[in-house]
Design a protein around this motif. Structure first.
Motif, PDB file in Angstrom:
ATOM      1  N   UNK B 353       2.053  -5.612  -1.733  1.00 40.09           N
ATOM      2  CA  UNK B 353       2.121  -4.890  -0.567  1.00 40.09           C
ATOM      3  C   UNK B 353       0.929  -5.292   0.370  1.00 40.09           C
ATOM      4  N   UNK B 354       0.083  -6.129  -0.514  1.00 39.38           N
ATOM      5  CA  UNK B 354      -1.303  -6.745   0.549  1.00 39.38           C
ATOM      6  C   UNK B 354      -0.701  -7.905   1.601  1.00 39.38           C
ATOM      7  N   UNK B 355      -1.141  -7.728   2.593  1.00 33.53           N
ATOM      8  CA  UNK B 355      -0.494  -8.123   3.492  1.00 33.53           C
ATOM      9  C   UNK B 355      -1.232  -9.483   4.005  1.00 33.53           C
ATOM     10  N   UNK B 356      -0.596 -10.723   3.748  1.00 27.71           N
ATOM     11  CA  UNK B 356      -1.475 -12.053   4.076  1.00 27.71           C
ATOM     12  C   UNK B 356      -2.572 -12.168   3.324  1.00 27.71           C
ATOM     13  N   UNK B 357      -3.747 -12.422   3.949  1.00 30.48           N
ATOM     14  CA  UNK B 357      -4.863 -12.680   3.491  1.00 30.48           C
ATOM     15  C   UNK B 357      -5.525 -11.388   2.774  1.00 30.48           C
ATOM     16  N   UNK B 358      -5.124 -10.413   3.104  1.00 29.18           N
ATOM     17  CA  UNK B 358      -5.686  -9.246   2.368  1.00 29.18           C
ATOM     18  C   UNK B 358      -5.522  -9.093   0.944  1.00 29.18           C
ATOM     19  N   UNK B 359      -4.379  -9.964   0.419  1.00 27.20           N
ATOM     20  CA  UNK B 359      -4.039 -10.055  -1.027  1.00 27.20           C
ATOM     21  C   UNK B 359      -5.467 -10.800  -1.694  1.00 27.20           C
TER      22      UNK B 359
END
Lengths: 388, 388
Positions: B353-359
């Motif tokens: 569920x982390x979006x893009x660079x949030x991962x």
């Protein structure tokens, strides 16, 4: 080369910036009131304000105008001269440019739209130059007092350098948009992500004025969120923030283009609504406008799609309230043209999931004319004048 | 009456507070380095540090200790004298008090536990007085250099006044805990919500040091979150923030005591895990310890309960990353005694569920000894010395 930026020597001093920002966003304000809220002496306020008055950015209102109840002797509040300078704002979408001219208080003075011949950079820049010329040389003769322009675009933008790192709708990567537009228009250009630009407009000139924290949620093709916490826009340590569209609200919901499952956007984005409405009605040609029309005409299947979408958005908004606790939340975006189909379900979803006192957070749910996005771009340009 | 608070005249000046905070949380630091990061002149740093050195809170390390690579002539970094003062921290649970004595750097010097005879205010205060006496008069003789105490308690707490507005586990309402404890112990008392206290400890003395933003997520009976954004704890405009336990992650999930549906806590809180494990095994007497033992022994039904719980927690953590974008996230709490059953599923849920660079946001997942909660209380007490 960018033309000269900032208020120049006027607002190099932090006190001048603070005074000008306070009067611009919350004024008119008396010197006494400014001194109190900024923690400055009255003399410091007077000194900071003088060059701003001399150059016509601020002026004194007549002494008979009181600043508030209980004020003692008549004060002479300082106010912004809204027509001292004008700002162009342009929202770039995949198929159209929307432009405005705003005054210093972000009031829209003129608007224009221009369909895009093609989404490639050169074609867009040509159209943009013509749009801006039309706005500045048309009625109102704004050219002479316009030095700055703001651009709003969806995607990953570096405001500091004016670089568009990635814009999915236009398929742009690493476009130095600020530099290119400055060269074409002769105006100092600021580029910002569109949701952040709208948030800036609400923060300085809308419902977010004076709030330590607030959130703006946009509903449309994408579902986005701008967050202000401790008085500053949250930008995310890893470059990601406000991605309300990718919160998972349904463990068994549809897959999302982001790789997640049951994301708000996979249930409530425009494409997701169209897809679900087609499935439910068995009509593969259905458009979003047709889906809205069917739901308004009482079609239960399509109505249920909007209800589910509204609930998912409400859950996402409750997540913002539960985690961050903004003073207020504005919900807007072109998707809210179907506002009558959404609003009750957004509120239901929000109220069910808002935890305890978080339910007290006021929600303003309102449609958003496309010109508002362009006004957001102009607001960012105004900010660049004040805080270069 | 509260005893004298703050560093007294030492840190009344903002520069002294800034210097002391920087050395305490990020030191040892040279005067040059302090001046640079605080935007002060070297003379101002020297002036601010002098009384802190004179009273023994700071001292100079030997000049041969370099502050970092590339340093020019040897600097004499300033460091905190950790044993200049001691602080008591107490975590109040429904059935036990956990106490620690910490030094000025929040290192635990002594610990003690005491079961509660009853959860009513008078009984708890009696037990608390005896616990504190035992800590201060036991080995180490901390009494003479201890003036302050911090209390951590779950629920709605007003740190400013020391009032416990509501604590659900103890069923306390509007208890002026700070005042009562100060009178009994003779120490200046600070009261804080337990999750916020833990967050304070991580912010000043743990993985959050130097981070503009970070989050602490606690997993146990409740699932909570402390958030630091723009360098400050987020407290929520309506008194609610960090309620990760009440994010909705499953539209068809179980009802939650909060009135919501599919909340993280309704899937992954200790009671929820026990309930689901009982349902799946048909064993109504199952405890959490027995459920953990079964899952570790390879029981698939109970293992699936922990997997679902871990996934829900991971989704909630991804929501924090997507919305706020912290530099890092620490996941801890007594629930992570079953850490081996959770960790992989938390990471899977987060990564999905982390979006893009949030991962890219690093997750530290680690068990939390109960004494850490008491250390959090002591950290809040240390903060009250520095920033009254």
């Amino acid at each position: 080369m960018f033309p000269e930026t900032g208020l120049g020597s006027l607002a190099v001093a932090p006190a001048a910036t603070a005074v000008f920002t306070a009067v611009l966003t919350e004024g008119p304000l008396s010197r006494v009131s400014l001194a109190r809220r900024l923690g400055l002496s009255s003399a410091a306020v007077t000194k900071a304000a003088r060059p701003l008055i001399d150059t016509g950015y601020l002026h004194e209102l007549a002494a008979t105008e009181r600043t508030g109840p209980g004020a003692g002797r008549p004060a002479s509040p300082l106010a912004v001269r809204a027509d001292r300078e004008f700002f162009v704002g342009v929202k770039i979408t995949a198929d159209e440019l929307i432009g405005v001219v705003c005054d210093l208080r972000a009031a829209v003075r003129a608007t224009a739209r221009r369909p895009l011949a093609a989404p490639d950079v050169e074609a867009v820049l040509t159209d943009l130059g013509q749009l801006v010329d039309g706005l500045l040389d048309g009625p109102g003769d704004y050219r002479v007092r316009t030095r700055r322009l703001g651009l709003a675009i969806s995607g990953d933008v570096d405001r500091t350098t004016g670089l568009v790192r990635y814009s999915p709708f236009l398929q742009w990567r690493n476009v130095p948009l600020g530099q290119r537009v400055a060269r074409i228009t002769g105006l100092a250009a600021t580029v910002e992500n569109d949701v952040k630009a709208l948030t800036a407009a609400e923060h300085w000139f809308g419902e977010g004025v004076g709030a330590e924290s607030f959130a703006l949620v946009t509903v449309g093709t994408g579902i986005g969120c701008g967050l202000v916490v401790h008085g500053r826009l949250v930008s995310g340590s890893h470059g990601v923030a406000g991605e309300i569209g990718h919160l998972a609200v349904d463990a068994n919901g549809p897959s999302c283009h982001c790789g997640g499952r049951g994301c708000v956007e996979a249930i409530a984005g425009t494409q997701a609504i169209v897809r679900q409405a087609r499935e439910r009605t068995g009509r593969p040609e259905l458009t979003i406008d047709a889906a809205v029309a069917l739901a308004r005409a009482g079609d239960e299947q399509v109505g249920a799609v909007f209800a589910r979408a509204g609930n998912a958005i409400g859950s996402g908004i409750a997540a913002v309230a539960n985690l961050v606790g903004p003073a207020r939340i504005v919900v807007s975006g072109e998707g809210l043209a179907a506002y009558d189909l959404f609003e009750a379900h957004i509120r239901t979803g929000f109220e069910r999931q808002a935890f305890g006192a978080a339910a007290q957070c006021p929600l303003s749910i309102r449609p958003l004319p496309f010109e508002e996005w362009a006004r957001g771009a102009a607001a960012v340009s105004i900010q660049s004048l004040v805080v270069p």
